[in-house]
Enzyme design. Structure first.
Site, PDB file in Angstrom:
ATOM      1  N   GLN A   1       1.004  -1.141   0.077  1.00 24.09           N
ATOM      2  CA  GLN A   1       0.000  -0.073  -0.058  1.00 24.09           C
ATOM      3  C   GLN A   1       1.088   1.265  -0.056  1.00 24.09           C
ATOM      4  O   GLN A   1       1.555   1.285   1.174  1.00 24.09           O
ATOM      5  CB  GLN A   1      -1.125  -0.006   1.174  1.00 24.09           C
ATOM      6  CG  GLN A   1      -2.122   0.904   1.132  1.00 24.09           C
ATOM      7  CD  GLN A   1      -1.570   2.474   1.037  1.00 24.09           C
ATOM      8  OE1 GLN A   1      -1.730   2.878  -0.028  1.00 24.09           O
ATOM      9  NE2 GLN A   1      -1.416   2.935   2.089  1.00 24.09           N
TER      10      GLN A   1
ATOM     11  N   SER B   1      11.970   3.116   1.009  1.00 22.25           N
ATOM     12  CA  SER B   1      11.514   4.495   0.395  1.00 22.25           C
ATOM     13  C   SER B   1      12.039   5.771   1.387  1.00 22.25           C
ATOM     14  O   SER B   1      12.483   5.611   2.476  1.00 22.25           O
ATOM     15  CB  SER B   1       9.846   4.377   0.784  1.00 22.25           C
ATOM     16  OG  SER B   1       9.397   5.885   0.713  1.00 22.25           O
TER      17      SER B   1
ATOM     18  N   GLU C   1      10.723   7.947   2.419  1.00 18.86           N
ATOM     19  CA  GLU C   1       9.472   8.250   3.405  1.00 18.86           C
ATOM     20  C   GLU C   1      10.173   7.609   4.572  1.00 18.86           C
ATOM     21  O   GLU C   1       9.680   8.222   5.836  1.00 18.86           O
ATOM     22  CB  GLU C   1       8.148   7.671   3.187  1.00 18.86           C
ATOM     23  CG  GLU C   1       7.314   8.686   2.247  1.00 18.86           C
ATOM     24  CD  GLU C   1       7.005  10.031   2.543  1.00 18.86           C
ATOM     25  OE1 GLU C   1       6.766  10.313   3.801  1.00 18.86           O
ATOM     26  OE2 GLU C   1       7.424  10.824   1.787  1.00 18.86           O
TER      27      GLU C   1
ATOM     28  N   TYR D   1       2.912   4.594   6.702  1.00 23.87           N
ATOM     29  CA  TYR D   1       3.337   3.967   5.586  1.00 23.87           C
ATOM     30  C   TYR D   1       4.985   3.907   5.864  1.00 23.87           C
ATOM     31  O   TYR D   1       5.646   3.033   5.616  1.00 23.87           O
ATOM     32  CB  TYR D   1       3.062   4.928   4.185  1.00 23.87           C
ATOM     33  CG  TYR D   1       4.101   4.559   3.116  1.00 23.87           C
ATOM     34  CD1 TYR D   1       3.756   3.401   2.419  1.00 23.87           C
ATOM     35  CD2 TYR D   1       5.162   5.347   2.955  1.00 23.87           C
ATOM     36  CE1 TYR D   1       4.604   3.014   1.407  1.00 23.87           C
ATOM     37  CE2 TYR D   1       6.028   5.107   1.789  1.00 23.87           C
ATOM     38  CZ  TYR D   1       5.629   3.893   1.146  1.00 23.87           C
ATOM     39  OH  TYR D   1       6.399   3.507  -0.027  1.00 23.87           O
TER      40      TYR D   1
END
Ligand code: G4F
Length: 343
Positions: free
Chosen positions: A86, A128, A130, A152
């Site tokens: 996701q 990532s 992130e 996430y």
């Protein structure tokens, strides 16, 4: 002997470019897909429709260890690229539980099945930028600490550590790619680049009148997805497993993105862009910019497409799609995303 690669997330932007890349290198390419996708191939396989005759697709779910175990037991894979997740940060705030479940357990299931059945198979994890979140240094590199700001980001930090742990504890060839934002005409419509370029195309053609957007001051390091998937492959060809940052080394704000994208069709973004607080995130990552020096040195990886070239390619591609009859071929869900209905 022909190498066999397994890609989870093969129907997504990165999966489709990676499948093209590996087929071009002579690989036998397998993909994990959801059963529901096999039942609606025209709707779900848009990005890989031109490759379907050359791919071997297997139904499996990241939520089901037995389904993953079964696929991995069927073929002697040499390489496994775990891209499925996701991946929309905003959605992870809306439903953190399912993001954490899918992204962490899904990664663990693939690693555990490989350990059990194919311990020689090389494994790539899609980490990532992130994970850096509220980063304590600029630019971010492999040694920068992780301060994730979303469910996430947290799920990717867990996946990163799982991958590293399988490398250290069980001797598997496991690598983490820490990829900064990477985009293309195949990007999903909910991400800010594609949301912008598709809105620009619609506004230019008179099909929409404005673009509602969130934080214009957030800064990201954007590159072309095709360039980034080649790095994934290079990481698995090294003598030893390691972790690598892949980034352009430039940062641009969402405002600059808008200015550039509207500029491609000679429009002034200030006439069309409306800030809408609904698209703000509960916790924002203000600034990301990566240092890919290690990947350039060790992997020989090179960035080929600049930010301006990327955005131009995306705007022109969306203009073509909207001005031709293929508009009707866009799925209803995607078309809904185009109007900016989804945060
Ligand atoms: O395009 P975005 O949604 O991408 P984000 O959150 O940076 O994450 C993407 O890149 C990561 C790194 O590769 C991936 F791990 C992740 O899976 C995903 O592919 O948002 C970019 C920035 C954010 O700061 C966001 O707050 O744009 C800002 N933004 C401003 N207005 C918006 C909007 N983002 C979206 N999606 N929609 C807006 O209206």
């Amino acid at each position: 002997m022909t190498k066999k690669a397994l890609i989870s997330g093969i129907t997504g932007q990165d999966g489709s470019y990676l499948a093209e890349h590996l087929l071009g290198l002579g690989y036998e390419v397998h993909g994990l897909v959801r059963r529901v996708a096999l039942e609606a191939p025209q709707k779900r396989f848009g990005r890989i429709s031109h490759l379907l005759d050359d791919l071997i697709l297997h139904p499996a779910s990241l939520e089901s260890y037995p389904s993953i175990f079964h696929v991995i037991s069927q073929h002697n894979f040499d390489e496994c690229y775990h891209l499925a997740a996701q991946s929309f940060v905003a959605e992870s705030f809306a439903d953190g539980f399912s993001t954490l479940n899918t992204n962490i357990n899904g990664t663990h299931y693939v690693l555990a099945a490989l350990r059990e059945l194919r311990p020689k198979c090389r494994f790539y994890f899609a980490g990532s930028s992130e994970m850096f979140g509220n980063a304590d240094e600029v630019p971010q590199k492999e040694t920068t600490s992780f301060q994730p700001r979303s469910p996430y980001g947290i799920s990717k930090v867990a996946g990163f550590h799982l991958t590293k742990n399988y490398r250290e504890a069980y001797g598997l060839f496991c690598v983490n790619g820490i990829l900064f934002n990477h985009e293309s005409p195949r990007r999903g419509f909910e991400f800010v680049t594609r949301k912008t370029t598709s809105a620009v195309a619609q506004i230019k053609l008179g099909l929409a009148s404005e673009l509602r957007i969130g934080n214009l001051e957030a800064k990201r390091d954007w590159g072309h997805a095709r360039d980034y998937v080649s790095a994934m492959h290079l990481m698995l060809q090294q003598e030893k497993p390691d972790d690598y940052v892949i980034a352009s080394g430039e940062t641009h704000s969402v405002r600059e993105l808008c200015e550039l994208a509207f500029g491609v069709v000679d429009l002034d973004y200030r006439d069309y862009v409306k800030v809408d607080e609904r698209y703000y995130r509960p916790a924002e990552v203000d600034l990301l910019v990566g240092d890919a020096a290690k990947a350039r040195k060790v992997l020989g990886w090179k960035l080929r497409v600049s930010f301006a070239e990327l955005i131009q390619e995306m705007v022109l591609s969306d203009l073509e799609a909207y001005s031709s009859t293929t508009v009707g071929a866009l799925s209803t869900a995607e078309a809904a995303g185009l109007s900016g209905a989804k945060p």
